[in-house]
Design a protein around this motif. Structure first.
Motif, PDB file in Angstrom:
ATOM      1  N   ASN A 162       1.031  -0.683  -0.251  1.00 15.00           N
ATOM      2  CA  ASN A 162       0.092  -0.069  -0.342  1.00 15.00           C
ATOM      3  C   ASN A 162       0.925   1.116  -0.171  1.00 15.00           C
ATOM      4  OD1 ASN A 162      -1.746   2.346   0.467  1.00 15.00           O
ATOM      5  ND2 ASN A 162      -2.588   1.205   2.750  1.00 15.00           N
ATOM      6  N   ARG A 163       1.123   1.782  -0.844  1.00 18.19           N
ATOM      7  CA  ARG A 163       2.070   3.277  -1.374  1.00 18.19           C
ATOM      8  C   ARG A 163       1.854   4.103  -0.545  1.00 18.19           C
ATOM      9  NH1 ARG A 163       2.880   3.710  -7.814  1.00 18.19           N
ATOM     10  NH2 ARG A 163       3.777   5.309  -7.064  1.00 18.19           N
ATOM     11  N   ASP A 164       0.342   4.811  -0.361  1.00 17.63           N
ATOM     12  CA  ASP A 164      -0.586   5.638   0.614  1.00 17.63           C
ATOM     13  C   ASP A 164       0.355   5.702   2.007  1.00 17.63           C
ATOM     14  OD1 ASP A 164      -1.049   6.620  -1.559  1.00 17.63           O
ATOM     15  OD2 ASP A 164      -3.365   6.334  -1.302  1.00 17.63           O
ATOM     16  N   GLY A 165      -0.343   4.302   2.169  1.00 16.11           N
ATOM     17  CA  GLY A 165      -0.019   3.553   4.020  1.00 16.11           C
ATOM     18  C   GLY A 165       1.695   3.482   3.802  1.00 16.11           C
ATOM     19  N   VAL A 166       2.402   3.099   3.391  1.00 11.60           N
ATOM     20  CA  VAL A 166       4.203   3.439   3.238  1.00 11.60           C
ATOM     21  C   VAL A 166       4.652   4.532   3.745  1.00 11.60           C
ATOM     22  CG1 VAL A 166       6.114   3.106   1.982  1.00 11.60           C
ATOM     23  CG2 VAL A 166       5.045   1.216   2.618  1.00 11.60           C
ATOM     24  N   ASP A 167       3.870   5.827   2.132  1.00  9.41           N
ATOM     25  CA  ASP A 167       4.279   7.135   2.462  1.00  9.41           C
ATOM     26  C   ASP A 167       3.882   7.690   3.900  1.00  9.41           C
ATOM     27  OD1 ASP A 167       5.609   6.501  -0.008  1.00  9.41           O
ATOM     28  OD2 ASP A 167       3.656   7.835  -1.598  1.00  9.41           O
ATOM     29  N   GLU A 168       3.103   7.379   4.506  1.00  5.61           N
ATOM     30  CA  GLU A 168       2.536   8.139   5.334  1.00  5.61           C
ATOM     31  C   GLU A 168       3.368   6.943   6.773  1.00  5.61           C
ATOM     32  OE1 GLU A 168       0.591  10.297   6.004  1.00  5.61           O
ATOM     33  OE2 GLU A 168       0.151  10.553   7.734  1.00  5.61           O
ATOM     34  N   GLU A 169       3.798   6.182   6.912  1.00  2.01           N
ATOM     35  CA  GLU A 169       4.603   6.172   8.134  1.00  2.01           C
ATOM     36  C   GLU A 169       5.809   6.347   7.727  1.00  2.01           C
ATOM     37  OE1 GLU A 169       3.390   3.269   9.541  1.00  2.01           O
ATOM     38  OE2 GLU A 169       5.240   3.770  10.565  1.00  2.01           O
ATOM     39  N   PHE A 170       6.186   6.696   6.638  1.00  2.00           N
ATOM     40  CA  PHE A 170       7.885   6.878   6.771  1.00  2.00           C
ATOM     41  C   PHE A 170       7.777   7.909   6.050  1.00  2.00           C
ATOM     42  CE2 PHE A 170       7.858   2.136   6.715  1.00  2.00           C
ATOM     43  CZ  PHE A 170       8.666   1.529   7.297  1.00  2.00           C
ATOM     44  N   PHE A 171       7.313   8.780   4.945  1.00  2.00           N
ATOM     45  CA  PHE A 171       8.078   9.790   4.337  1.00  2.00           C
ATOM     46  C   PHE A 171       6.944  10.840   4.672  1.00  2.00           C
ATOM     47  CE2 PHE A 171       9.352   6.776   0.971  1.00  2.00           C
ATOM     48  CZ  PHE A 171      10.145   5.994   1.752  1.00  2.00           C
ATOM     49  N   ALA A 172       5.972  11.027   6.019  1.00  2.00           N
ATOM     50  CA  ALA A 172       4.855  11.766   5.892  1.00  2.00           C
ATOM     51  C   ALA A 172       5.458  12.933   5.912  1.00  2.00           C
ATOM     52  CB  ALA A 172       4.333  11.854   7.179  1.00  2.00           C
ATOM     53  N   SER A 175       9.040  15.167   0.552  1.00  2.00           N
ATOM     54  CA  SER A 175       8.283  15.269  -1.238  1.00  2.00           C
ATOM     55  C   SER A 175       8.650  13.683  -1.901  1.00  2.00           C
ATOM     56  CB  SER A 175       8.731  16.679  -2.046  1.00  2.00           C
ATOM     57  OG  SER A 175      10.246  16.288  -1.619  1.00  2.00           O
ATOM     58  N   TRP A 176       8.612  12.795  -0.903  1.00  2.00           N
ATOM     59  CA  TRP A 176       9.371  11.511  -1.749  1.00  2.00           C
ATOM     60  C   TRP A 176       8.295  10.630  -1.438  1.00  2.00           C
ATOM     61  CZ3 TRP A 176      14.055   8.861   1.407  1.00  2.00           C
ATOM     62  CH2 TRP A 176      15.690  10.035   1.545  1.00  2.00           C
ATOM     63  N   ARG A 177       7.969   9.280  -2.130  1.00  2.00           N
ATOM     64  CA  ARG A 177       7.092   9.039  -2.869  1.00  2.00           C
ATOM     65  C   ARG A 177       7.191   7.084  -2.989  1.00  2.00           C
ATOM     66  NH1 ARG A 177       5.667  12.889  -0.963  1.00  2.00           N
ATOM     67  NH2 ARG A 177       4.181  14.710  -2.444  1.00  2.00           N
ATOM     68  N   SER A 178       7.047   6.984  -2.555  1.00  2.00           N
ATOM     69  CA  SER A 178       7.650   5.376  -2.489  1.00  2.00           C
ATOM     70  C   SER A 178       6.700   4.875  -3.710  1.00  2.00           C
ATOM     71  CB  SER A 178       6.968   4.255  -1.435  1.00  2.00           C
ATOM     72  OG  SER A 178       5.741   4.101  -1.157  1.00  2.00           O
ATOM     73  N   HIS A 179       7.579   3.581  -4.139  1.00  2.00           N
ATOM     74  CA  HIS A 179       7.168   2.635  -5.605  1.00  2.00           C
ATOM     75  C   HIS A 179       7.304   1.311  -5.592  1.00  2.00           C
ATOM     76  CE1 HIS A 179      11.183   4.287  -7.167  1.00  2.00           C
ATOM     77  NE2 HIS A 179      11.034   3.219  -8.294  1.00  2.00           N
TER      78      HIS A 179
END
Ligand SMILES: Cc1cc2nc3c(=O)[nH]c(=O)nc-3n(C[C@H](O)[C@H](O)[C@H](O)COP(=O)(O)O)c2cc1C
Length: 208
Positions: A162-172, A175-179
């Motif tokens: 879940n990209r949104d979940g990972v972004d919220e967890e680590f990159f809140a 400007s980083w977006r997991s892929h």
């Protein structure tokens, strides 16, 4: 005489058979990993190789977060598809690959000839930056996977999360977006799925 008859002015090195096996023909995607440690110097060496990837206007949007602790991996695992969880917990290191949608801010440094201009052009074009960053970070990711192999390690890339979940967890707030998530380590017991067929030259290559 055609140009193909001439000796090249610069003859580049050819990768030998052992290198081709390590990087390409015998390299596999690992599933369970061995408990053998992977140290930070090995992870740093992977980035040292991967960062030479080409990218459009040398923009280099790829970013990497290396997780090496049980606590860090547990934060990640709850955002993974069920089938990807056990192998990630088994891996001594896990890379969360991301792209930086604000990569344009570094253009004056990485592309001095036109960097200020490119930064200004992209400043109010977030959708274009997003698509350029996604494409170029994917290219850089291919090189990153080869760098893992060149370091004598196996990679397990996984888009099942879940990209949104990972972004919220680590990159809140960044400007980083997991892929992509990449498990890294030495192969464990029974580490490979059966090798799947590759597309043939006839089906994939055209000549003109
Ligand atoms: C972008 C990408 C996403 C992938 N996602 C997953 C995944 O979510 N789970 C998984 O088990 N394998 C995943 N894989 C692994 C592929 O299935 C595997 O690399 C492919 O079947 C080739 O296997 P081989 O390298 O052993 O020949 C992914 C690979 C890539 C490159």
């Amino acid at each position: 005489m055609s140009t193909t008859d001439r000796e090249p002015r610069t003859r580049l090195d050819v990768l030998d058979e052992a290198g081709r096996k390590t990087l390409f023909t015998e390299a596999r995607t690992a599933n369970p990993f061995a408990a053998t440690a992977v140290v930070d110097d090995e992870l740093a060496a992977i980035w040292e190789m991967a960062r030479w990837s080409p990218s459009a206007a040398n923009g280099q949007p790829l970013r990497v977060l290396f997780l090496r602790t049980r606590a860090g991996k547990e934060r990640l695992v709850r955002h993974l598809d069920e089938g990807n969880r056990a192998k990630t917990l088994s891996a001594p290191a896990v890379a969360i690959l991301a792209y930086d949608v604000d990569f344009h801010d570094q253009m004056p440094t990485v592309f001095p000839a036109r960097g200020e201009r490119l930064r200004a052009v992209f400043a109010d074009q977030i959708e274009k930056r997003e698509s350029i960053a996604a494409y170029n970070s994917a290219l850089q990711t291919g090189v990153f996977l080869l760098a893992v192999r060149a370091a004598g390690l196996a990679a397990g890339p996984m888009a099942g999360f879940n990209r949104d979940g990972v972004d919220e967890e680590f990159f809140a707030g960044t400007s980083w977006r997991s892929h992509l998530v990449v498990n890294i380590g030495h192969p464990g017991t029974d580490p490979w799925f059966p090798r799947l067929p590759r597309v043939s030259v006839e089906d994939a290559v055209a000549w003109a």
